[in-house]
Design an enzyme around this catalytic site. Structure first.
Site, PDB file in Angstrom:
ATOM      1  N   ASP A 127      38.008  38.986  29.702  1.00 26.74           N
ATOM      2  CA  ASP A 127      37.149  39.025  30.891  1.00 26.74           C
ATOM      3  C   ASP A 127      35.675  38.993  30.478  1.00 26.74           C
ATOM      4  OD1 ASP A 127      35.822  39.587  33.268  1.00 26.74           O
ATOM      5  OD2 ASP A 127      37.323  41.023  33.944  1.00 26.74           O
ATOM      6  N   SER A 145      37.780  43.993  40.837  1.00 26.98           N
ATOM      7  CA  SER A 145      36.378  43.884  40.444  1.00 26.98           C
ATOM      8  C   SER A 145      35.588  45.060  41.034  1.00 26.98           C
ATOM      9  CB  SER A 145      35.812  42.534  40.892  1.00 26.98           C
ATOM     10  OG  SER A 145      34.572  42.290  40.285  1.00 26.98           O
ATOM     11  N   HIS A 189      38.465  37.106  34.431  1.00 24.39           N
ATOM     12  CA  HIS A 189      38.262  38.108  35.482  1.00 24.39           C
ATOM     13  C   HIS A 189      39.340  38.061  36.567  1.00 24.39           C
ATOM     14  CE1 HIS A 189      36.066  41.239  37.374  1.00 24.39           C
ATOM     15  NE2 HIS A 189      35.678  40.541  38.409  1.00 24.39           N
TER      16      HIS A 189
END
Length: 713
Positions: A659, A584, A691
């Protein structure tokens, strides 16, 4: 050299068991530390000094209890007994026991759409209420009789079992009621807010009709199907939110007159205890001006603006108001206005009575009041940024008393009158200890000292310390040394990085879970694992956090290189073999470090990476970067598409194809640019994942990442 990089140093090694078991990738995903822990759902029983917890697995689950002054353990009920009762009520059995205490002798639980209570004295199981079978976002009222819930994009209310009342009637699915808004920023995690006496339901209404669709593709059917989500990107049109107040007694809804601009953010929703007024923090889209407003529940009219907060970078209201016990006119407000998150006492006319806490440390949690509301209890970083301790604060004198004594990261749960706390903590050498303590900090009873889950494994040594960057700021670091460490040898380094807002990676805790187990696995394979919390990360104060404003990636890289330069001075570090891994924001940092540090890193692997902040959502993106229109230089500098030509090492990018947080467009754009520049890049899409990568596919992911470093670093 010592003076250059050490201002503070602690060395704590993991427990020294002479064991030889080695970690596997399967251990990372399904290993010992990821199995259910004892004393699950540990909580106080209301209006008592007794506490309860769940023991056992599957069909052997039981709810147990004990008292603070006793060693006796009582069985309240088993899942088998519950299922026998459910059978008599013609309901299906439950698989897992999740309970909530209502009163000293009554608890509740959900079974699908049905809500039950169980009397621990009479042993009577009662079906209290039920919802539509398609209900989501279910919230039980404070009186434990009513249920507010959503079905699709509309809000419903169940007065009693089988009697469903529809509150909103939106036919356009782009208008959503009763769900979290603003993409769960500003501490928002729900869209339904019951009033204290169960007479009203406050709820969010989010109009997304003006927000562009973003395509996600499901490839499981033939042909593949398109699933559009609403994803307002930085600088683009955002959604519009309003707040409704539904009266459960007469069925009428009053809309708060929150006014314009329509793309403002509304957060910190709070009921006054007598239900006459409702409070909302209004934040402008630039997120640099907050107004706390008071509304009349009877007509939705604005009563007054209590106070305002401004900042040249951003204001970030995260917490609702906390009213003093038995008071309708005094509340506690959390704010970073003086540079650190602290508590302020206000009245409902907007007058500041006093600042309650103050200092170069952060209040991380408000834990409640004592019985007479003369003291409050907080968790904070006062002892150290890498620790959490419980404190008592006198509301009159401001005197602060530290209650938890053992070093580490503490989490406290107060009982009904805050005379006792369940104190759970860990540190580098202590997996988990749970004590019952009193308001003097004395340990009254130990209820758990967890056995080391890694006692059979060959464990590495872990160090936590600080180094100073060029500005003289202490940066906290963690280093996990290879097992069988030999200071005369040279080892490769894997830097694990996150580096973004609202996260702190270096803490005095016992490392368990997926990431730590992978660190230990790689340490067994001969790697040093290094982590540094750069400026921009959490719990170090506003100046530290805001240092990255409008230029994400630049200051963080500078601090991470401070860590690299420190490591290169160590005789046992191979300065030519640096790798980096993150997910991320950590994926953004991994790729940034591979491209913007003059080939400092030989290998990088990351997932769900932000590549260009113009592809990220409005709320988060604009808080830290402003808009692409107002900050083109910052967006240009941070966009990794502008540095693809610098890729000379080995880089593995992975991304979930569904995602909804960091959309796939980020890394696909990077792949396209690499193709155009004929730059070698390793890329793997995890089909259907969001994600994160979960389930059995996580095994595939961690084999891929592990082997990538083994083969290339």
């Amino acid at each position: 050299m010592k003076k250059l990089f050490f201002s503070f140093f602690i060395l704590l090694s993991t427990l020294n068991f002479s064991q030889t078991k080695l970690f596997t990738v399967e251990d990372v995903i399904f290993g010992t530390s990821r199995k259910p822990q004892p004393f699950r759902q540990l909580s106080w029983i209301p209006n008592s000094d007794s506490y309860s917890w769940i023991d056992g697995q599957t069909e052997n689950q039981v709810l147990l209890s004990s008292n603070i002054k006793s060693t006796k353990v009582d069985t309240i009920i088993s899942i088998k007994e519950i299922n026998e009762n459910l059978k008599s009520l013609a309901d299906k059995p439950i698989v897992n026991l999740f309970i909530n205490w209502i009163s000293k002798n009554e608890l509740s639980f959900w079974n699908g759409a049905n809500y039950y209570s169980f009397n621990t004295k009479s042993k009577l199981l009662t079906k209290v209420n039920s919802t539509n079978n398609n209900a989501e976002e279910k919230f039980v009222s404070p009186n434990n009789k009513l249920i507010a819930y959503t079905v699709g994009n509309n809000l419903f209310f169940s007065k009693e079992a089988g009697k469903e009342i529809q509150i909103t009637f939106e036919k356009d699915t782009n208008i959503v009621n009763g769900q979290a808004v603003h993409r769960n920023e500003f501490g928002i995690n729900s869209g339904i807010f019951w009033s204290p006496n169960s007479n009203y339901i406050a709820f969010y209404r989010m109009d997304q009709t003006m927000v562009t669709d973003y395509p996600l593709v499901d490839i499981t059917p033939t042909p593949a199907k398109l699933k559009n989500i609403k994803y307002p990107m930085a600088g683009q049109t955002s959604h519009q939110v309003t707040i409704g107040i539904y009266d459960t007694r007469n069925g009428k809804t009053v809309w708060l007159k929150t006014g314009e601009p329509l793309d403002q953010y509304l957060t910190c929703l709070t009921w006054q205890p007598d239900e006459k007024y409702f409070y909302v923090a209004h934040l402008n889209r630039d997120q640099n001006h907050m107004q706390l407003k008071k509304y009349d529940v009877s007509n939705g009219e604005l009563v007054k603006i209590l106070f305002e907060e401004t900042n040249d970078k951003y204001v970030e209201p995260q917490n609702e108001l906390v009213f003093l016990p038995n008071s309708n006119d005094k509340f506690i407000w959390q704010s970073q206005r003086d540079g650190f998150n602290h508590l302020y006492l206000y009245d409902t006319e907007g007058n500041l009575i006093k600042q309650i806490t103050k200092g170069n440390w952060v209040v991380t949690q408000f834990n409640g009041f004592d019985e007479k509301a003369k003291n409050i209890f907080i968790t904070s970083t006062k002892e150290s940024p890498i620790e959490r301790h419980l404190y008592k604060v006198n509301l009159v004198s401001g005197e602060i008393t530290k209650l938890t004594k053992d070093s580490g990261t503490h989490s406290a749960i107060p009982n009904f009158n805050n005379n006792y706390f369940i104190d759970s903590y860990s540190n580098l050498t202590t997996p988990r200890v749970v004590n019952l303590i009193n308001t003097k900090g004395d340990i009254v009873k130990n209820i758990l000292t967890l056995e080391n889950p890694f006692k059979e494994y060959k464990m590495p040594e872990t160090k936590i310390f600080t180094i100073k960057n060029e500005e003289g700021i202490d940066l906290y670091c963690r280093m996990i040394l290879p097992t069988d460490f030999d200071s005369t040898k040279k080892y490769p380094v894997i830097v694990y990085v996150y580096g973004g807002p609202h996260a702190q990676e270096v803490n005095n805790i016992f490392g368990m879970g997926r990431y730590f187990t992978w660190f230990y696995l790689m340490a067994q394979k001969g790697f040093i694992i290094f982590t540094l919390d750069n400026r921009g990360s959490a719990n170090r104060g506003l100046e530290f956090e805001q240092a990255t404003f409008r230029k994400l990636g630049t200051i963080e890289i500078k601090d991470q290189i401070t860590g690299v330069n420190y490591l290169k001075k160590l005789k046992f570090v191979d300065e030519n073999r640096f790798g980096v891994y993150g997910w991320s924001y950590g994926g953004f940092m991994t790729t940034s470090l591979m491209l913007r540090t003059n080939n400092t890193f030989k290998v990088g692997a990351c997932g769900g990476a932000v590549i260009d902040w113009k592809y990220y959502e409005v709320m988060y993106g604009e808080r830290y970067m402003d808009t692409p229109q107002t900050n083109p230089e910052g967006y240009n500098e941070s966009s990794l598409l502008n540095y693809v030509q610098n890729l000379n090492g080995k880089l593995l990018l992975v991304h979930g194809t569904s995602d909804p947080t960091v959309v796939w467009q980020n890394t696909l754009s990077f792949v396209k640019k690499a193709q155009e520049l004929n730059k070698p890049l390793d890329y793997f899409p995890y089909v259907g994942h969001s994600h994160g990568v979960t389930g059995k596919d996580a095994i595939h992911l961690y084999y891929k990442i592990t082997n990538y470093f083994l083969e290339n670093l």
